[in-house]
Enzyme design. Structure first.
Site, PDB file in Angstrom:
ATOM      1  N   LYS A   1      31.255  42.568  45.674  1.00 32.95           N
ATOM      2  CA  LYS A   1      30.837  41.218  46.038  1.00 32.95           C
ATOM      3  C   LYS A   1      29.331  41.023  45.975  1.00 32.95           C
ATOM      4  CE  LYS A   1      34.889  39.636  48.325  1.00 32.95           C
ATOM      5  NZ  LYS A   1      35.512  38.875  49.392  1.00 32.95           N
TER       6      LYS A   1
ATOM      7  N   LYS B   1      43.823  38.319  37.120  1.00 30.89           N
ATOM      8  CA  LYS B   1      44.548  38.119  38.363  1.00 30.89           C
ATOM      9  C   LYS B   1      44.651  36.628  38.722  1.00 30.89           C
ATOM     10  CE  LYS B   1      44.215  40.016  42.873  1.00 30.89           C
ATOM     11  NZ  LYS B   1      43.463  40.716  43.905  1.00 30.89           N
TER      12      LYS B   1
ATOM     13  N   LYS C   1      42.100  31.364  42.714  1.00 29.10           N
ATOM     14  CA  LYS C   1      41.736  29.952  42.813  1.00 29.10           C
ATOM     15  C   LYS C   1      40.575  29.597  41.892  1.00 29.10           C
ATOM     16  CE  LYS C   1      38.836  30.466  46.956  1.00 29.10           C
ATOM     17  NZ  LYS C   1      38.952  31.792  47.513  1.00 29.10           N
TER      18      LYS C   1
END
Ligand code: LTN
Length: 326
Positions: free
Chosen positions: A115, A196, A199
């Site tokens: 991240k 994957k 959203k």
């Protein structure tokens, strides 16, 4: 014998999709209804501040997730449902655990590395410290069982390490929790089945709130593969394999039974059928969500905040006494 304590949380960070449902919510409801555990489920709103947001979005994400918890079948009677930020003990215990956590352990966390990307120096301290807050979430309630995806295993390992370290230094205080995995299908994006489902690729993502028309359109446009046989083959037929997985996880039919059922039918027929399975699976959730008013969701969480808060407060007093603050 007392039931084992189980806890898990979900971050409010955008619309829920089918992968979130099958990976977490559906599983939580089953665990709750099994009657085997004393269950705590919470909204990890503090954790969600480690990703970009606006206050307006955040309020909407939180209230939407509260309603989704109830719509999916989590019950304020069977489980303790609460909001992380409503209980100051989470932040307080995280601070105390911070003082026991070596920087090196956090730097090794795969999720932090992913991240923070190339700019670890500009990543927030909150993102870095995410696993310690997560440890506090779990340790406050003496939870022995934590249902999470395997991407959270490293965080659970740190939770156990911190529990052990605290216990060794200050006396037995915390339970070392174990993660609980169940088979979670890895759903891929409908428009690019090598990625994957997420959203961030809305065209390939089935959101729990999508209307039947949207679901049918997305599945109609789903990438299929060359050939015309409905057969599970991740390598050569990633699109069809993904659709088989979606069908199977929602209908309960095995992939091999589905291969047989659709052996003589074309892709178009199969895709239409998958769309109907998805619509049918989401209809009860959507109907229930319409009926869950924001005020009823809020009162469910207020009840849980009180119950969880009392337990967490008690643990915090014990911790403060052990370390010499009280
Ligand atoms: N990091 C988790 C969410 C989470 C959690 C927790 C799960 C925050 N605190 C405590 C279990 C127990 C996630 O993103 N899946």
């Amino acid at each position: 014998m007392a039931k084992p304590i189980l806890i898990s949380g979900i971050q409010p960070s955008g619309k829920l999709h089918l992968g979130n449902y099958l990976g977490a919510l559906k599983h939580f409801v089953e665990l709750q209804n099994s009657g085997k555990y004393r269950c705590f489920f919470f909204i990890a709103d503090l954790h969600s501040l480690t990703e970009p947001y606006t206050p307006k979005e955040k309020v909407a994400q939180i209230t939407d997730l509260m309603r989704s918890f109830l719509a999916a079948g989590l019950s304020p009677i069977k489980s303790v449902l609460f909001m992380q930020s409503a209980i100051p003990a989470h932040s307080e215990l995280a601070w105390i655990l911070n003082t026991l956590t070596p920087m090196g352990e956090l730097r090794r966390m795969t999720q932090f590395k992913e991240k923070s990307g190339v700019s670890a120096e500009s990543a927030s301290v909150g993102l870095f410290d995410y696993p310690v807050l997560m440890a506090a979430d779990v340790l406050l309630y003496d939870a022995g069982v934590v249902p999470v995806g395997d991407d959270q295993d490293q965080h659970l390992e740190l939770t156990r390490t911190l529990a052990r370290k605290f216990n060794a230094r200050f006396g037995k205080t915390f339970v070392e929790p174990k993660s609980l995995h169940t088979a979670v299908p890895r759903l891929m994006s409908l428009d690019d089945p090598t990625k994957k489902m997420s959203k961030s690729r809305p065209a390939g993502c089935l959101f729990l709130d999508d209307s039947p028309a949207e679901i049918r359109t997305k599945l109609g446009r789903a990438t299929t593969d060359s050939g015309k046989e409905v057969k599970y083959d991740e390598k050569h037929k990633p699109g069809i394999s993904n659709l088989l997985l979606i069908h199977s996880s929602l209908s309960g039919a095995s992939v091999s039974a589905l291969e047989k059922r659709y052996a003589r039918k074309g892709y178009a027929d199969f895709k239409r059928n998958v769309a109907e399975v998805v619509v049918k699976a989401l209809t009860p959730y959507q109907a229930k969500k319409k009926k869950v008013s924001l005020s009823s969701a809020k009162s469910a969480f207020t009840k849980g905040d009180k119950a969880a808060g009392a337990i967490a407060e008690k643990k915090t007093v014990e911790v403060k006494k052990k370390v010499g603050l009280l």
